[in-house]
Design a protein around this motif. Structure first.
Motif, PDB file in Angstrom:
ATOM      1  N   SER A 174       0.807  -1.221   0.000  1.00  4.85           N
ATOM      2  CA  SER A 174       0.000   0.000   0.000  1.00  4.85           C
ATOM      3  C   SER A 174       0.842   1.274   0.000  1.00  4.85           C
ATOM      4  O   SER A 174       0.314   2.353  -0.228  1.00  4.85           O
ATOM      5  CB  SER A 174      -0.931   0.008   1.226  1.00  4.85           C
ATOM      6  OG  SER A 174      -0.175  -0.066   2.429  1.00  4.85           O
ATOM      7  N   ARG A 175       2.131   1.172   0.274  1.00  2.00           N
ATOM      8  CA  ARG A 175       2.971   2.367   0.331  1.00  2.00           C
ATOM      9  C   ARG A 175       3.228   2.914  -1.069  1.00  2.00           C
ATOM     10  O   ARG A 175       3.166   2.178  -2.065  1.00  2.00           O
ATOM     11  CB  ARG A 175       4.301   2.040   1.021  1.00  2.00           C
ATOM     12  CG  ARG A 175       4.157   1.870   2.519  1.00  2.00           C
ATOM     13  CD  ARG A 175       5.519   1.717   3.184  1.00  2.00           C
ATOM     14  NE  ARG A 175       6.142   0.454   2.833  1.00  2.00           N
ATOM     15  CZ  ARG A 175       7.389   0.132   3.177  1.00  2.00           C
ATOM     16  NH1 ARG A 175       8.129   0.995   3.856  1.00  2.00           N
ATOM     17  NH2 ARG A 175       7.884  -1.044   2.839  1.00  2.00           N
ATOM     18  N   THR A 176       3.545   4.192  -1.138  1.00  5.55           N
ATOM     19  CA  THR A 176       3.795   4.825  -2.418  1.00  5.55           C
ATOM     20  C   THR A 176       5.131   4.361  -2.983  1.00  5.55           C
ATOM     21  O   THR A 176       6.007   3.867  -2.259  1.00  5.55           O
ATOM     22  CB  THR A 176       3.825   6.354  -2.282  1.00  5.55           C
ATOM     23  OG1 THR A 176       4.947   6.725  -1.456  1.00  5.55           O
ATOM     24  CG2 THR A 176       2.530   6.861  -1.667  1.00  5.55           C
TER      25      THR A 176
ATOM     26  N   ALA B 269       8.072   6.094  -1.308  1.00  3.24           N
ATOM     27  CA  ALA B 269       8.386   5.546   0.010  1.00  3.24           C
ATOM     28  C   ALA B 269       9.123   4.222  -0.118  1.00  3.24           C
ATOM     29  O   ALA B 269      10.091   3.953   0.615  1.00  3.24           O
ATOM     30  CB  ALA B 269       7.112   5.370   0.825  1.00  3.24           C
ATOM     31  N   LEU B 270       8.681   3.388  -1.053  1.00  2.00           N
ATOM     32  CA  LEU B 270       9.353   2.114  -1.271  1.00  2.00           C
ATOM     33  C   LEU B 270      10.773   2.328  -1.789  1.00  2.00           C
ATOM     34  O   LEU B 270      11.690   1.573  -1.438  1.00  2.00           O
ATOM     35  CB  LEU B 270       8.552   1.264  -2.259  1.00  2.00           C
ATOM     36  CG  LEU B 270       7.191   0.751  -1.762  1.00  2.00           C
ATOM     37  CD1 LEU B 270       6.430   0.102  -2.902  1.00  2.00           C
ATOM     38  CD2 LEU B 270       7.367  -0.224  -0.604  1.00  2.00           C
TER      39      LEU B 270
ATOM     40  N   GLU C 164      13.061   3.234   1.065  1.00  2.00           N
ATOM     41  CA  GLU C 164      13.360   2.038   1.843  1.00  2.00           C
ATOM     42  C   GLU C 164      14.347   1.137   1.103  1.00  2.00           C
ATOM     43  O   GLU C 164      15.245   0.545   1.709  1.00  2.00           O
ATOM     44  CB  GLU C 164      12.056   1.282   2.124  1.00  2.00           C
ATOM     45  CG  GLU C 164      12.224  -0.020   2.886  1.00  2.00           C
ATOM     46  CD  GLU C 164      12.699   0.183   4.315  1.00  2.00           C
ATOM     47  OE1 GLU C 164      13.093  -0.815   4.948  1.00  2.00           O
ATOM     48  OE2 GLU C 164      12.695   1.336   4.800  1.00  2.00           O
TER      49      GLU C 164
END
Length: 338
Positions: free
Chosen positions: A206-208, A211-212, A215
């Motif tokens: 579900s993360r954008t 954001a991924l 990470e």
């Protein structure tokens, strides 16, 4: 032939299957930089009359991205690679009867906390690889993992990784400095970031994308550090082995990249791809690309195994030997997945 001539012939056989294009002016089989880097280890084994030992870190676990692979267990893609590596060892035996032994240093447990794969999944993958090797005996391939390191009995998997970091690890600051300096370290960091980002697109994410990606960049440093720590452990346990890699290496490096299939698939590996059968044998391709091309899925022993490239004149109901062919399985491609 004397030991020097035999050693040179063995090394030429192995270097013939080098992964990645050599640098300008490098003929891998006779390169004055590549050959001296690996000849001493081969020569020492030949003079002792024992099998030449090679170590290959790899075969960790399947990618968690379903756009790349068929599932979590090894399939025909791994079998093709194991058969290719065993064939390479047999080629060496033709010129040197003691032959060559290749130790696959399975590193899934080393990286599982960094790549988002549960240790139970890694265990199942390793167990299946061992079964594949057992079915091919007598074979010159064996499997080694951090689970096999003396003193690790009874340790939790997290404790195994902590011990690896504490004994062989490098400071994260040093790795960041190397990456900032550019060159090979930066190339590796970028490639790992890309792979980690691709593997982040798992069902239900579900993360954008941004954001991924952040990470993935963070985890890439951890993967580099852990990879070097694992390399240090492997070198200590196999000090006389020829060091191989699944990645292309620079000319004259202490280890060199080795192909896993007859075709040079670049960065593709069996655990990030599927096997596709055609008239010329097997190649590695991403699952999503293979399904879009209309290839047909083969099941063996109740599990997805590989694809058969679609042929214009083959009717949909045709079968290929004893294996059952199925139509392309539905796949929802995660946004941004390659």
């Amino acid at each position: 032939m004397n030991s020097e001539e035999i050693s040179a012939r063995i090394l030429r056989i192995v270097l013939r299957h080098r992964r990645g294009a050599p640098e300008p002016g490098c003929d891998a089989e006779t390169c004055p930089r590549c050959v001296p880097a690996h000849l001493p280890a081969v020569r020492a084994s030949v003079r002792a009359g024992v099998p030449v030992e090679c170590v290959l870190p790899g075969f960790p676990c399947k990618s968690p991205n379903p756009a790349k692979v068929l599932g979590t267990l090894p399939d025909r893609a791994e079998e093709v690679a194991l058969d290719f590596l065993a064939g390479l060892c047999r080629q060496v035996r033709e010129v040197y009867p003691p032959g060559m032994r290749l130790v696959i240093c399975s590193d899934g447990r080393v990286f599982s906390d960094l790549i988002g794969v549960h240790d139970e999944v890694v265990t199942a993958y390793q167990d299946e690889i061992r079964r594949m090797l057992a079915r091919r005996r007598p074979a010159p391939l064996s499997l080694f993992s951090i689970d096999d390191v003396p003193g690790m009995d009874g340790c939790s998997y997290d404790a195994m990784r902590r011990a690896l970091d504490e004994t062989y690890g490098e400071r994260p600051e040093r790795i960041r400095e190397e990456v900032r300096a550019g060159g090979e370290a930066l190339d590796l960091y970028r490639a790992l970031t890309r792979f980690l980002l691709e593997d982040s697109f798992t069902p239900g994410v579900s993360r954008t994308r941004s954001a991924l990606q952040r990470e993935a960049r963070r985890r890439a440093y951890g993967v580099i550090a852990r990879s070097r720590a694992w390399g240090g452990l492997v070198a200590e346990h196999f000090p006389r082995a020829v060091r191989l890699s699944i990645h292309p290496q620079r000319c004259g490096s202490a280890k060199f990249g080795i192909r896993l299939t007859p075709e040079d698939d670049g960065w593709l590996t069996p655990w990030h791809a599927v096997a596709v059968e055609s008239d010329d044998g097997y190649v590695l391709r991403r699952r999503a690309d293979t399904e879009r091309a209309g290839a047909r899925l083969v099941h063996r022993e109740g599990r997805p195994s590989h694809f058969v490239r679609a042929l214009p004149d083959t009717p949909p109901s045709a079968t290929c030997g004893p294996e059952t062919l199925h139509g392309p399985s539905p796949l929802t491609r995660a946004p941004g997945a390659a």
